[in-house]
Design an enzyme around this catalytic site. Sequence first.
Site, short mmCIF file in Angstrom:
data_model
loop_
_atom_site.label_atom_id
_atom_site.label_comp_id
_atom_site.label_asym_id
_atom_site.label_seq_id
_atom_site.Cartn_x
_atom_site.Cartn_y
_atom_site.Cartn_z
N ASP A 42 0.87 -1.19 0.00
CA ASP A 42 0.00 0.00 0.00
C ASP A 42 0.90 1.23 0.00
O ASP A 42 2.07 1.17 0.38
CB ASP A 42 -0.90 0.01 1.25
CG ASP A 42 -2.16 0.84 1.05
OD1 ASP A 42 -3.25 0.25 0.97
OD2 ASP A 42 -2.06 2.09 0.96
N TYR A 165 -14.93 6.49 -12.79
CA TYR A 165 -14.86 5.30 -11.94
C TYR A 165 -15.69 4.16 -12.56
O TYR A 165 -15.24 3.01 -12.61
CB TYR A 165 -15.37 5.65 -10.54
CG TYR A 165 -15.31 4.53 -9.54
CD1 TYR A 165 -14.08 4.07 -9.04
CD2 TYR A 165 -16.47 3.93 -9.06
CE1 TYR A 165 -14.04 3.04 -8.10
CE2 TYR A 165 -16.44 2.91 -8.13
CZ TYR A 165 -15.22 2.46 -7.66
OH TYR A 165 -15.17 1.45 -6.74
#
Length: 258
Positions: A42, A165
């Site tokens: 991450d 998106y």
Amino acid sequence: MAKGASGRVAGKVAIVTGAAAGLGRAIALRLSEEGAALAIADIDAKGLAETERLIRQSGRPVQATVADVTEEAPVKDLFAAILAAHGHIDILVNDVGGGLSGRIWEAKVEDWDFVMRLNLRSAFLCTREATRHMRERRAGRIVNLSSGSREGTPWMAYYTGNSAYAAAKAAIHGFTRNVALEMAEYGVTANAVAPGPIETEKNRESFQALEGLEYGPTRATPLRRLGMPADIANAVLYLASDEANYITGTTLAVAGGR
Ligand SMILES: NC(=O)c1ccc[n+]([C@@H]2O[C@H](COP(=O)([O-])OP(=O)(O)OC[C@H]3O[C@@H](n4cnc5c(N)ncnc54)[C@H](O)[C@@H]3O)[C@@H](O)[C@H]2O)c1
């Protein structure tokens, strides 16, 4: 309760991107509970350290790497480090994604590009590295995160827009399907999970703000509740496990009936 050697992915090495929070963290914890050795990545070092701590607490192996998975070099380094540590990679979960582009008539080019990069470039780069290895090994599982938004989500479209998106998550379906076809002869499966509205720490408030509206998430979901991260983690676990041996190229909606 960790099952270790008797778990559904016991002995597997699994990479989960975006594991510092939300669904990625839940997926990493679930795979770990079921016996996988975890490699988590991450960009958020603090959140990643917390996921790492939670996995270690259960006594399971974990390797945490802070990396921007939209960039080629860190992705190559990430996979090289995991292979150096374990010698093989069995499962890749491309969880990194998200982003906002606003209403279509106001959307900025840089927001559009950011959303595409976050959702697609990350999945492309990680999948490319994973398949290079899995193809040689003639085994492997890839699970990508799509979204109910791949077909337009009423509450999001009506109240916030965000067509970039929706486009990116629809592209994840096509990408997944193509990778599945390319990799079939090598015994590697690729599937996607398309979550509906899943409550996480980060989005709890924004979902609450939408609930009062005509097409609020709960009202527009046949099962009449928001999903929980565990709902998604269980679906990813299934697709990553041997139970899903004959499933490839599919996008599984985990969306309360939407
Ligand atoms: N939560 C939902 O309701 C929902 C619904 C449908 C689909 N999804 C999808 O599921 C996935 C996870 O969603 P979430 O709600 O847990 O999101 P989230 O924003 O809580 O978590 C995403 C993680 O990705 C990390 N990240 C962001 N950019 C990165 C980068 N460049 N490199 C590495 N890590 C990076 C973030 O730090 C964060 O930890 C996403 O792909 C999202 O689009 C979520």
